[in-house]
Design a protein around this motif. Sequence first.
Motif, short mmCIF file in Angstrom:
data_model
loop_
_atom_site.label_atom_id
_atom_site.label_comp_id
_atom_site.label_asym_id
_atom_site.label_seq_id
_atom_site.Cartn_x
_atom_site.Cartn_y
_atom_site.Cartn_z
N THR A 143 33.54 20.98 -50.27
CA THR A 143 33.03 20.10 -49.22
C THR A 143 31.50 20.02 -49.32
O THR A 143 30.82 21.03 -49.43
N LEU A 144 30.98 18.80 -49.31
CA LEU A 144 29.53 18.54 -49.37
C LEU A 144 28.88 19.11 -50.64
O LEU A 144 27.66 19.31 -50.67
N GLN A 145 29.66 19.33 -51.68
CA GLN A 145 29.12 19.97 -52.87
C GLN A 145 27.96 19.18 -53.51
O GLN A 145 26.95 19.79 -53.89
N PRO A 146 28.04 17.84 -53.63
CA PRO A 146 26.89 17.12 -54.20
C PRO A 146 25.61 17.30 -53.38
O PRO A 146 24.51 17.41 -53.94
N LEU A 147 25.74 17.37 -52.05
CA LEU A 147 24.57 17.58 -51.20
C LEU A 147 24.01 18.98 -51.41
O LEU A 147 22.79 19.17 -51.51
N ARG A 148 24.89 19.97 -51.49
CA ARG A 148 24.45 21.35 -51.71
C ARG A 148 23.65 21.45 -53.01
O ARG A 148 22.56 22.01 -53.05
N GLU A 149 24.19 20.89 -54.09
CA GLU A 149 23.54 20.98 -55.39
C GLU A 149 22.22 20.22 -55.41
O GLU A 149 21.22 20.70 -55.97
N ALA A 150 22.19 19.04 -54.79
CA ALA A 150 20.97 18.23 -54.80
C ALA A 150 19.86 18.93 -54.03
O ALA A 150 18.69 18.92 -54.46
N LEU A 151 20.17 19.57 -52.92
CA LEU A 151 19.15 20.27 -52.14
C LEU A 151 18.61 21.48 -52.90
O LEU A 151 17.40 21.74 -52.90
N LEU A 152 19.50 22.24 -53.53
CA LEU A 152 19.04 23.41 -54.30
C LEU A 152 18.15 23.00 -55.46
O LEU A 152 17.09 23.60 -55.68
N GLU A 153 18.55 21.98 -56.19
CA GLU A 153 17.76 21.54 -57.34
C GLU A 153 16.41 20.99 -56.90
O GLU A 153 15.37 21.28 -57.52
N ALA A 154 16.39 20.19 -55.83
CA ALA A 154 15.13 19.60 -55.37
C ALA A 154 14.18 20.67 -54.86
O ALA A 154 12.97 20.63 -55.13
N GLU A 155 14.70 21.65 -54.11
CA GLU A 155 13.83 22.69 -53.57
C GLU A 155 13.26 23.57 -54.68
O GLU A 155 12.08 23.94 -54.65
N ARG A 227 7.69 17.86 -47.42
CA ARG A 227 8.03 16.51 -46.96
C ARG A 227 8.89 15.77 -47.99
O ARG A 227 9.72 14.93 -47.63
N ALA A 228 8.70 16.11 -49.26
CA ALA A 228 9.42 15.39 -50.31
C ALA A 228 10.83 15.93 -50.55
O ALA A 228 11.59 15.32 -51.31
N LEU A 229 11.19 17.05 -49.90
CA LEU A 229 12.46 17.71 -50.24
C LEU A 229 13.66 16.80 -50.01
O LEU A 229 14.47 16.57 -50.93
#
Length: 259
Positions: A143-155, A227-229
């Motif tokens: 559940t929400l796996q693409p969001l989880r991965e995108a946030l970790l990579e961006a941060e 701000r860019a996260l």
Amino acid sequence: MHPLFDFDALTKHRARAARGFAAIAPVLEDLSARLLERLDDTSRRFTDALDFGGRGLTAPVLAARGLRVTSAEFTPAWLANAPGARHLITDPADFALPQAAFDLIIAPLSLHWFDDLPGALIQLRRALRPDGLFLASVPLLGTLQPLREALLEAEEELTGRVSPRVSPYPELRDVAGLLQRAGFALPVADLEEITLSYRAPLTLLHDLRLAGETNALSARSRRIPPRALFPLALSRLPVQEGRVLMPLKLGILTGWAPS
């Protein structure tokens, strides 16, 4: 043991969400309806139902079926959505539910924020009468796996470190085993896969906020994020035909109180 979830933060998120969740209500009602459909699979007739954490959306549907309904919530503001039900404000550690008081308990998307999920299931099972039915839905791994991965990579790209921003979810076999451990008879856990579709990725974050599902992990960062996260993370979500598709893997749990 350090708690996984910050229940005080969760309560604040839920209280804030209760004031303006109308935009997300149709989604929550649909998810609740998928759970309630399971009632049509049994010939058993019920009289006294507990709506556990249904945000006031499940209780009216149960009442329309002719049941006497009690709504239990940790956030009192949600109870305003269930004016015809008996209201019960519960504590996250001790639900203080009357024992053997209900022949049906419905818990729609309300169990995934507990550190002690086995203990929560035991408390709910004890509130059932013999041969009473328990129905629950919980988000599962993926559940929400693409969001989880995108946030970790961006941060990590922006700061060189990462902090958890999406809750961990159990696997289907885990929740099936927990039902059995909690003493339910004939435990069943089914997987229902749903895809949420958004024209704009920012709407996904708004919906999570409106549902009271924003980050309440104890290990979450207390720093103000760059701000860019979020713009960077949202720009990396997969898009298909101009829409962001987000998976919701829903575990449908069924169990009976032993006779």
